[in-house]
Design a protein around this motif. Structure first.
Motif, PDB file in Angstrom:
ATOM      1  N   TYR A 114      -1.386  -3.857   6.544  1.00  0.00           N
ATOM      2  CA  TYR A 114      -1.807  -2.645   7.264  1.00  0.00           C
ATOM      3  C   TYR A 114      -2.121  -2.984   8.720  1.00  0.00           C
ATOM      4  O   TYR A 114      -2.583  -4.071   9.042  1.00  0.00           O
ATOM      5  CB  TYR A 114      -3.054  -2.066   6.602  1.00  0.00           C
ATOM      6  CG  TYR A 114      -3.805  -1.087   7.468  1.00  0.00           C
ATOM      7  CD1 TYR A 114      -3.360   0.222   7.631  1.00  0.00           C
ATOM      8  CD2 TYR A 114      -4.951  -1.484   8.157  1.00  0.00           C
ATOM      9  CE1 TYR A 114      -4.039   1.110   8.442  1.00  0.00           C
ATOM     10  CE2 TYR A 114      -5.646  -0.598   8.969  1.00  0.00           C
ATOM     11  CZ  TYR A 114      -5.179   0.702   9.116  1.00  0.00           C
ATOM     12  OH  TYR A 114      -5.859   1.573   9.930  1.00  0.00           O
TER      13      TYR A 114
ATOM     14  N   LYS B  28      -8.687   1.729   3.791  1.00  0.00           N
ATOM     15  CA  LYS B  28      -8.227   0.844   4.855  1.00  0.00           C
ATOM     16  C   LYS B  28      -9.090  -0.402   5.016  1.00  0.00           C
ATOM     17  O   LYS B  28      -8.597  -1.438   5.456  1.00  0.00           O
ATOM     18  CB  LYS B  28      -8.180   1.612   6.186  1.00  0.00           C
ATOM     19  CG  LYS B  28      -7.160   2.739   6.217  1.00  0.00           C
ATOM     20  CD  LYS B  28      -7.224   3.508   7.524  1.00  0.00           C
ATOM     21  CE  LYS B  28      -6.234   4.661   7.550  1.00  0.00           C
ATOM     22  NZ  LYS B  28      -6.333   5.464   8.796  1.00  0.00           N
TER      23      LYS B  28
ATOM     24  N   ILE C  15       1.931   0.432   7.949  1.00  0.00           N
ATOM     25  CA  ILE C  15       2.099  -0.837   7.257  1.00  0.00           C
ATOM     26  C   ILE C  15       3.433  -1.476   7.626  1.00  0.00           C
ATOM     27  O   ILE C  15       4.433  -0.775   7.829  1.00  0.00           O
ATOM     28  CB  ILE C  15       2.011  -0.632   5.731  1.00  0.00           C
ATOM     29  CG1 ILE C  15       1.895  -1.963   5.006  1.00  0.00           C
ATOM     30  CG2 ILE C  15       3.194   0.168   5.202  1.00  0.00           C
ATOM     31  CD1 ILE C  15       1.427  -1.822   3.576  1.00  0.00           C
TER      32      ILE C  15
END
Length: 203
Positions: free
Chosen positions: A178, A52, A190
């Protein structure tokens, strides 16, 4: 003196190897001319879990592109040709949806209100156009599993499927962004966009 020389050599080699590995893991537009959906699936990097804090959006957008061409092949359609212009429009819209907290084909951003505005901005005028969007999530996805999940979702929707299989649409560009859902922090959320056209654009 010899030990010092060896140490410097080893450090130099490790640095060169690290740089080489990083370069191999990055996707650029030139690689669209090299790969098709079959060869793309053999790339090790697309099967890595997405971090991430270090997302390769170029690679993710490419994964969505090639996952879409699997469906084009399955239904006996010509493969989409990648368009940098369409990818920019799609990426910008995905980023805007996250930044300004909306999920719609109608944007809150001045000059980008509708799909036609966004595609006109990248030089696509008087063309067949279409757009798919998806607010999607998975747990611990790889680049490829996330792309397959997005495309499978679109293919289960009549309108989105029609865009993917439309014979008048030749070019495709994909975008993605994201975002953190604080209620479900373990999920990878997302907002993704596909832009299609009969023209490639000006970029």
């Amino acid at each position: 003196m010899i030990n010092k020389t060896i140490l410097i050599f080893l450090l130099s080699f490790q640095f060169s190897y690290f740089v080489c590995q990083n370069n191999n893991s990055r996707w650029n537009n030139e690689k669209y001319a090299i790969h098709n959906y079959k060869s793309f699936q053999k790339l090790e990097i697309i099967h890595q879990e997405i971090k991430k804090n270090n997302i390769d959006y170029n690679l993710l957008n490419a994964a969505i592109f090639y996952a879409t061409n699997i469906q084009r092949s399955k239904y006996k359609r010509d493969a989409f040709i990648h368009s940098k212009s369409l990818e920019k429009a799609a990426q910008d819209h995905s980023e805007d949806m996250v930044k300004f907290n909306f999920y719609s084909h109608t944007s809150k951003v001045k000059g980008k209100k509708n799909m036609s505005n966004r595609l006109n901005n990248v030089g696509i005028i008087n063309a067949y156009m279409a757009e798919n969007i998806f607010d999607f999530f998975l747990t611990y996805p790889t680049y490829w599993t996330l792309a397959i999940g997005l495309v499978d979702g679109w293919m289960k929707s009549k309108g989105h499927k029609a865009n993917i299989l439309n014979k008048d649409l030749i070019y495709l560009g994909c975008g993605s962004k994201y975002y953190l859902n604080k209620q479900w922090p373990d999920y990878f959320y997302i907002k993704s966009t596909q832009n299609f056209s009969s023209k490639s654009g000006s970029l």
